[in-house]
Scaffold this active site. Structure first.
Site, PDB file in Angstrom:
ATOM      1  N   ARG A  18       8.511 -12.392  -8.569  1.00 11.61           N
ATOM      2  CA  ARG A  18       9.929 -12.188  -8.877  1.00 11.61           C
ATOM      3  C   ARG A  18      10.155 -11.183 -10.003  1.00 11.61           C
ATOM      4  O   ARG A  18      11.266 -10.685 -10.178  1.00 11.61           O
ATOM      5  CB  ARG A  18      10.591 -13.526  -9.225  1.00 11.61           C
ATOM      6  CG  ARG A  18      10.953 -14.356  -7.993  1.00 11.61           C
ATOM      7  CD  ARG A  18      11.752 -15.570  -8.379  1.00 11.61           C
ATOM      8  NE  ARG A  18      10.883 -16.637  -8.887  1.00 11.61           N
ATOM      9  CZ  ARG A  18      11.334 -17.728  -9.513  1.00 11.61           C
ATOM     10  NH1 ARG A  18      12.630 -17.866  -9.736  1.00 11.61           N
ATOM     11  NH2 ARG A  18      10.496 -18.656  -9.929  1.00 11.61           N
ATOM     12  N   GLY A  81      -1.964 -25.308  -6.559  1.00  6.25           N
ATOM     13  CA  GLY A  81      -1.168 -26.194  -7.391  1.00  6.25           C
ATOM     14  C   GLY A  81      -1.652 -26.279  -8.828  1.00  6.25           C
ATOM     15  O   GLY A  81      -2.744 -25.825  -9.188  1.00  6.25           O
ATOM     16  N   ASN A 369      14.319  16.851 -54.054  1.00  8.08           N
ATOM     17  CA  ASN A 369      15.541  16.893 -53.231  1.00  8.08           C
ATOM     18  C   ASN A 369      15.302  17.823 -52.051  1.00  8.08           C
ATOM     19  O   ASN A 369      14.966  19.002 -52.225  1.00  8.08           O
ATOM     20  CB  ASN A 369      16.729  17.396 -54.049  1.00  8.08           C
ATOM     21  CG  ASN A 369      18.039  17.276 -53.273  1.00  8.08           C
ATOM     22  OD1 ASN A 369      18.719  16.263 -53.336  1.00  8.08           O
ATOM     23  ND2 ASN A 369      18.395  18.325 -52.550  1.00  8.08           N
TER      24      ASN A 369
END
Length: 453
Positions: A18, A81, A369
């Site tokens: 799925r 299972g 800067n």
């Protein structure tokens, strides 16, 4: 928690059809890491001494993803299972003396304290004082019980039986307590229970839930522990994956705020499994934290920023619209502003890169800067090169620094410069073509164009 040794069996043999993916179901990510890793992290908290993963389809992917971990693998082929899956794990449990948890690789959000409760209940005296507890089943009460099996309790609140929805009577379907499939077994009893399972049912499979009736027939008590529905989300589809992601994100957001961070709009902030936020951190809306992010106390992460593999020191400011890539280290009080990208670069204390810049493979000195539009040109198509900018340097706007290059402390680079050589400390460097001015040229140009119309 019990002092007995604990083993875990993780069932991960399902095909995961799925999900509609070439990737194994348990490897799909939640909060930036495969969902199976969340479950394994929980088992680390429980301190399991042995973990067995039952694999089947796509087992090569799982085994590769688990490389380096102390995990044993058992192959379930064919898949008959849940009981059959645990049977496949028994050889890898040989010699284990203690308790055994049976979990599911696609149910990754079970908290460690719930597993601890199950193990504790496994060694508690049953309420009626009769029989030793042989196994514990984890139940929950979903908003929509739908097709879940129901847990039918007896008068002493022990588990009498598990009834599948299709076999349940109307009164049994009205029971809100449902089966999650997660169980804790007395390890000494489990082999006997499995040996008594049969596949005499419509599907010809061996169901682990049948061990409840078998245990009771042997005089053992079966107990129930309850968890929240969100703890037991099973991921079987992309929709389930999204639900699980929502749950884990809420948990991490709540934990961040409980530890002293402020999230202005929590629902719009996305964390990775290892995101760390200090106290008094402020996170504005629409921020995404990828793996490997550590934000120290007092930092601010402004809106629409994306951080991955980055460390941000105390009182620094990031964003808005900033991107920190792996290897970004932002110093105390530094500023990385809007539309700035940092990659594998160290930005020292108080430095400012306020807007529209790319800084890669670089070091920026304290209080330097960096002007708008500055680019460190770090790649020549073959190799990466380093840019070093000294403390207090000033880089003018729209500059291109062609690495490898060093700008000395206190140096100034004039706006619009392209530099491919070093600049000494306190020097001024600039590269600009000589200006040419032609008086009245623009007016004459316009007039000529209008005459041609």
């Amino acid at each position: 928690m019990t002092s007995r040794a604990i083993a875990a069996v993780i069932l991960a043999a399902g095909k995961g059809t799925r999900m509609k993916s070439s990737q194994h179901k348990v490897l799909h990510p939640l909060a930036g890491q495969p969902m199976i890793h969340h479950l394994l992290a929980t088992l680390d908290h429980v301190q399991t001494s042995r973990t067995v993963m039952v694999v089947g389809a796509g087992r090569d992917q799982v085994e590769t993803a688990m490389a380096g971990r102390d995990i044993r693998f058992a192959v379930q082929e064919p898949q008959l299972g849940t009981g059959h899956a645990v049977m496949a794990a028994l050889p890898e449990l040989d010699g284990h003396k203690g308790d055994i948890l049976v979990l599911y690789g696609d149910t990754p959000l079970i908290p460690a304290d719930i597993l601890a409760q199950m193990l504790s209940r496994l060694h508690s005296t049953p309420p009626n004082g009769s029989g030793k507890t042989g196994l514990v089943v984890l139940g929950f009460r979903p908003k929509d019980p739908a097709q879940y099996g129901r847990l039918v309790l007896d008068g002493d609140d022990a588990l009498d039986r598990i009834v599948e929805y299709k076999d349940a009577t109307p009164s049994e379907r009205a029971i809100s307590l449902c089966n999650s499939g997660v169980m804790a077994f007395d390890g000494a009893l489990l082999p006997d229970l499995l040996s008594r399972l049969t596949n005499s049912n419509a599907n010809g499979e061996y169901y682990l839930t049948d061990t409840v009736a078998i245990a009771r027939s042997l005089g053992a008590s079966v107990q129930v522990v309850e968890a929240l529905e969100d703890d037991l989300i099973g991921v079987n589809s992309r929709m389930d994956l999204a639900k699980a992601e929502a749950v884990i994100q809420k948990r991490m957001r709540d934990a961040a705020m409980a530890n002293g961070a402020t999230l202005i709009d929590p629902a719009s902030v996305y964390f990775s499994h290892d995101t760390k936020l200090g106290r008094d951190v402020l996170v504005e809306p629409h921020v995404v934290f990828g793996p490997g992010v550590h934000i120290a106390d007092g930092a601010t992460i402004r809106a629409f920023s994306h951080l991955e593999g980055a460390h941000v020191a105390e009182n620094a400011t990031i964003g808005p619209y900033a991107r920190l890539r792996p290897g970004a280290e932002i110093g105390i009080g530094a500023k990385v502003g809007n539309f700035v990208e940092i990659k594998k670069a160290k930005v020292e204390e108080g430095a400012k890169i306020s807007h529209l810049s790319y800084i890669g493979d670089a070091s920026i000195g304290a209080h330097a800067n960096i002007g708008a539009g500055t680019i460190t040109c770090n790649y020549d198509g073959f190799s990466k090169y380093h840019t070093s900018i000294g403390a207090g340097a000033f880089i003018g706007s729209n500059s291109a620094l062609v690495a490898p290059v060093t700008i000395g402390a206190g140096a100034i680079v004039g706006a619009g410069s392209t530099l491919s050589g070093n600049v000494e400390a306190d020097d001024l460097a600039l590269t600009r073509a000589e200006r040419q001015t032609r008086p009245g040229w623009a007016k004459k140009f316009r007039a000529a164009k209008q005459r041609k119309k």
